[in-house]
Motif scaffolding. Structure first.
Motif, PDB file in Angstrom:
ATOM      1  N   ASP A   1      18.551 -50.406  21.919  1.00 44.93           N
ATOM      2  CA  ASP A   1      17.666 -49.346  22.361  1.00 44.93           C
ATOM      3  C   ASP A   1      16.738 -49.065  21.187  1.00 44.93           C
ATOM      4  OD1 ASP A   1      20.284 -47.708  24.173  1.00 44.93           O
ATOM      5  OD2 ASP A   1      18.650 -48.925  24.947  1.00 44.93           O
ATOM      6  N   ILE A   2      15.473 -49.397  21.334  1.00 40.98           N
ATOM      7  CA  ILE A   2      14.510 -49.315  20.236  1.00 40.98           C
ATOM      8  C   ILE A   2      13.668 -48.064  20.406  1.00 40.98           C
ATOM      9  CG2 ILE A   2      12.632 -50.487  19.052  1.00 40.98           C
ATOM     10  CD1 ILE A   2      13.734 -53.130  20.307  1.00 40.98           C
ATOM     11  N   LEU A   3      13.622 -47.249  19.374  1.00 36.36           N
ATOM     12  CA  LEU A   3      12.837 -46.030  19.376  1.00 36.36           C
ATOM     13  C   LEU A   3      11.360 -46.354  19.190  1.00 36.36           C
ATOM     14  CD1 LEU A   3      12.513 -42.926  19.225  1.00 36.36           C
ATOM     15  CD2 LEU A   3      12.917 -43.134  16.761  1.00 36.36           C
ATOM     16  N   VAL A   4      10.533 -45.875  20.108  1.00 38.07           N
ATOM     17  CA  VAL A   4       9.081 -46.012  19.985  1.00 38.07           C
ATOM     18  C   VAL A   4       8.554 -44.617  19.657  1.00 38.07           C
ATOM     19  CG1 VAL A   4       6.941 -46.670  21.130  1.00 38.07           C
ATOM     20  CG2 VAL A   4       9.055 -47.893  21.646  1.00 38.07           C
ATOM     21  N   ASP A   5       8.169 -44.415  18.389  1.00 40.99           N
ATOM     22  CA  ASP A   5       7.741 -43.096  17.936  1.00 40.99           C
ATOM     23  C   ASP A   5       6.337 -43.109  17.350  1.00 40.99           C
ATOM     24  OD1 ASP A   5       8.356 -44.533  15.695  1.00 40.99           O
ATOM     25  OD2 ASP A   5       9.558 -42.972  14.762  1.00 40.99           O
ATOM     26  N   LYS A   6       5.633 -44.244  17.533  1.00 41.88           N
ATOM     27  CA  LYS A   6       4.240 -44.351  17.107  1.00 41.88           C
ATOM     28  C   LYS A   6       3.554 -45.366  18.010  1.00 41.88           C
ATOM     29  CE  LYS A   6       5.903 -47.245  13.375  1.00 41.88           C
ATOM     30  NZ  LYS A   6       6.093 -47.369  11.960  1.00 41.88           N
TER      31      LYS A   6
ATOM     32  N   SER B   1       4.083 -39.049  21.997  1.00 46.91           N
ATOM     33  CA  SER B   1       3.568 -37.868  21.297  1.00 46.91           C
ATOM     34  C   SER B   1       4.588 -37.411  20.272  1.00 46.91           C
ATOM     35  CB  SER B   1       3.280 -36.745  22.285  1.00 46.91           C
ATOM     36  OG  SER B   1       4.467 -36.234  22.826  1.00 46.91           O
ATOM     37  N   SER B   2       4.194 -36.449  19.471  1.00 51.49           N
ATOM     38  CA  SER B   2       5.100 -35.943  18.433  1.00 51.49           C
ATOM     39  C   SER B   2       6.254 -35.152  19.033  1.00 51.49           C
ATOM     40  CB  SER B   2       4.331 -35.085  17.436  1.00 51.49           C
ATOM     41  OG  SER B   2       3.713 -34.006  18.103  1.00 51.49           O
ATOM     42  N   SER B   3       6.143 -34.771  20.292  1.00 49.01           N
ATOM     43  CA  SER B   3       7.212 -33.991  20.917  1.00 49.01           C
ATOM     44  C   SER B   3       8.060 -34.812  21.881  1.00 49.01           C
ATOM     45  CB  SER B   3       6.614 -32.797  21.661  1.00 49.01           C
ATOM     46  OG  SER B   3       5.760 -33.245  22.693  1.00 49.01           O
ATOM     47  N   GLN B   4       7.639 -36.022  22.207  1.00 48.36           N
ATOM     48  CA  GLN B   4       8.397 -36.839  23.147  1.00 48.36           C
ATOM     49  C   GLN B   4       8.350 -38.303  22.731  1.00 48.36           C
ATOM     50  OE1 GLN B   4       7.171 -36.489  27.208  1.00 48.36           O
ATOM     51  NE2 GLN B   4       8.598 -38.026  27.915  1.00 48.36           N
ATOM     52  N   TYR B   5       9.493 -38.844  22.340  1.00 47.13           N
ATOM     53  CA  TYR B   5       9.595 -40.244  21.970  1.00 47.13           C
ATOM     54  C   TYR B   5      10.205 -41.018  23.134  1.00 47.13           C
ATOM     55  CZ  TYR B   5       8.963 -38.461  17.234  1.00 47.13           C
ATOM     56  OH  TYR B   5       8.486 -37.838  16.123  1.00 47.13           O
ATOM     57  N   THR B   6      10.097 -42.310  23.073  1.00 52.57           N
ATOM     58  CA  THR B   6      10.605 -43.167  24.136  1.00 52.57           C
ATOM     59  C   THR B   6      11.529 -44.213  23.532  1.00 52.57           C
ATOM     60  OG1 THR B   6       8.552 -42.878  25.379  1.00 52.57           O
ATOM     61  CG2 THR B   6       9.908 -44.755  25.962  1.00 52.57           C
ATOM     62  N   TYR B   7      12.641 -44.486  24.205  1.00 53.98           N
ATOM     63  CA  TYR B   7      13.527 -45.586  23.839  1.00 53.98           C
ATOM     64  C   TYR B   7      13.359 -46.691  24.868  1.00 53.98           C
ATOM     65  CZ  TYR B   7      15.991 -42.791  20.377  1.00 53.98           C
ATOM     66  OH  TYR B   7      16.308 -42.052  19.272  1.00 53.98           O
ATOM     67  N   ILE B   8      13.189 -47.911  24.391  1.00 49.84           N
ATOM     68  CA  ILE B   8      13.061 -49.075  25.266  1.00 49.84           C
ATOM     69  C   ILE B   8      14.257 -49.980  25.011  1.00 49.84           C
ATOM     70  CG2 ILE B   8      11.683 -51.115  25.823  1.00 49.84           C
ATOM     71  CD1 ILE B   8      10.402 -48.474  26.683  1.00 49.84           C
ATOM     72  N   ASN B   9      14.890 -50.424  26.088  1.00 43.45           N
ATOM     73  CA  ASN B   9      16.046 -51.296  25.971  1.00 43.45           C
ATOM     74  C   ASN B   9      15.603 -52.747  25.964  1.00 43.45           C
ATOM     75  OD1 ASN B   9      18.338 -52.938  27.644  1.00 43.45           O
ATOM     76  ND2 ASN B   9      19.191 -51.475  26.206  1.00 43.45           N
TER      77      ASN B   9
ATOM     78  N   CYS C   1      -3.117 -32.830  17.632  1.00 49.16           N
ATOM     79  CA  CYS C   1      -2.026 -33.251  16.757  1.00 49.16           C
ATOM     80  C   CYS C   1      -0.779 -33.622  17.550  1.00 49.16           C
ATOM     81  CB  CYS C   1      -1.692 -32.147  15.763  1.00 49.16           C
ATOM     82  SG  CYS C   1      -2.997 -31.861  14.570  1.00 49.16           S
ATOM     83  N   GLY C   2      -0.584 -33.052  18.739  1.00 49.56           N
ATOM     84  CA  GLY C   2       0.606 -33.306  19.533  1.00 49.56           C
ATOM     85  C   GLY C   2       0.583 -34.650  20.234  1.00 49.56           C
ATOM     86  N   SER C   3      -0.561 -35.266  20.362  1.00 45.23           N
ATOM     87  CA  SER C   3      -0.680 -36.529  21.065  1.00 45.23           C
ATOM     88  C   SER C   3      -0.936 -37.650  20.075  1.00 45.23           C
ATOM     89  CB  SER C   3      -1.826 -36.454  22.071  1.00 45.23           C
ATOM     90  OG  SER C   3      -1.966 -37.691  22.711  1.00 45.23           O
ATOM     91  N   LYS C   4      -0.042 -38.644  20.049  1.00 46.01           N
ATOM     92  CA  LYS C   4      -0.218 -39.767  19.130  1.00 46.01           C
ATOM     93  C   LYS C   4      -1.013 -40.892  19.767  1.00 46.01           C
ATOM     94  CE  LYS C   4       3.660 -39.156  16.076  1.00 46.01           C
ATOM     95  NZ  LYS C   4       4.798 -39.779  15.461  1.00 46.01           N
ATOM     96  N   CYS C   5      -0.682 -41.272  21.004  1.00 48.46           N
ATOM     97  CA  CYS C   5      -1.437 -42.322  21.679  1.00 48.46           C
ATOM     98  C   CYS C   5      -1.120 -42.318  23.166  1.00 48.46           C
ATOM     99  CB  CYS C   5      -1.168 -43.687  21.065  1.00 48.46           C
ATOM    100  SG  CYS C   5       0.532 -44.191  21.114  1.00 48.46           S
ATOM    101  N   ASP C   6      -2.018 -42.902  23.934  1.00 47.53           N
ATOM    102  CA  ASP C   6      -1.872 -42.925  25.385  1.00 47.53           C
ATOM    103  C   ASP C   6      -1.003 -44.075  25.879  1.00 47.53           C
ATOM    104  OD1 ASP C   6      -3.471 -40.676  25.712  1.00 47.53           O
ATOM    105  OD2 ASP C   6      -5.298 -41.878  25.766  1.00 47.53           O
TER     106      ASP C   6
ATOM    107  N   GLY D   1       3.685 -46.796  27.417  1.00 48.46           N
ATOM    108  CA  GLY D   1       3.094 -45.545  27.879  1.00 48.46           C
ATOM    109  C   GLY D   1       2.855 -44.573  26.743  1.00 48.46           C
ATOM    110  N   PRO D   2       2.630 -43.305  27.093  1.00 47.18           N
ATOM    111  CA  PRO D   2       2.265 -42.308  26.090  1.00 47.18           C
ATOM    112  C   PRO D   2       3.404 -41.978  25.126  1.00 47.18           C
ATOM    113  CG  PRO D   2       2.076 -41.410  28.319  1.00 47.18           C
ATOM    114  CD  PRO D   2       2.600 -42.789  28.434  1.00 47.18           C
TER     115      PRO D   2
END
Length: 92
Positions: A79-84, A62-70, A16-21, A59-60
């Motif tokens: 700065d776009i939130l990548v949460d899925k 998960s539900s515990s770590q999101y990434t922002y891409i500029n 459940c903690g990992s959404k995608c690689d 990149g990866p």
């Protein structure tokens, strides 16, 4: 045998903690002008035609770590939130 439920919960929590690689972010140009852009830089070397899209693998995720891409283009910077696994942002 008493450890089986704890082991099953640990596997479930990991799944459940990992959404995608390798998540993907796409930006679509819904306007009528060509956009000059770059990912996290100040030099607009790429172009995005009207109704076109530009994508980047981030990149990866998960539900515990999101990434922002500029994403920067000649009129603004986001700065776009990548949460899925697949995220699409639209510029009009």
């Amino acid at each position: 045998m008493r450890h089986l439920p704890i082991f099953a919960l640990a596997i479930l929590a990991t799944a459940c903690g990992s959404k995608c690689d390798d998540a993907q972010l796409c930006v679509r140009n819904m306007g009528t002008d060509t956009i000059y852009y770059c990912w996290g830089c100040n030099y607009y070397a790429d172009t995005l035609l009207p109704n076109g899209s530009a994508c980047i693998n981030v990149g990866p995720v998960s539900s515990s770590q999101y990434t922002y891409i500029n994403f920067q283009y000649d009129l603004a910077s986001y700065d776009i939130l990548v949460d899925k696994c697949e995220v699409e942002s639209v510029i009009e």
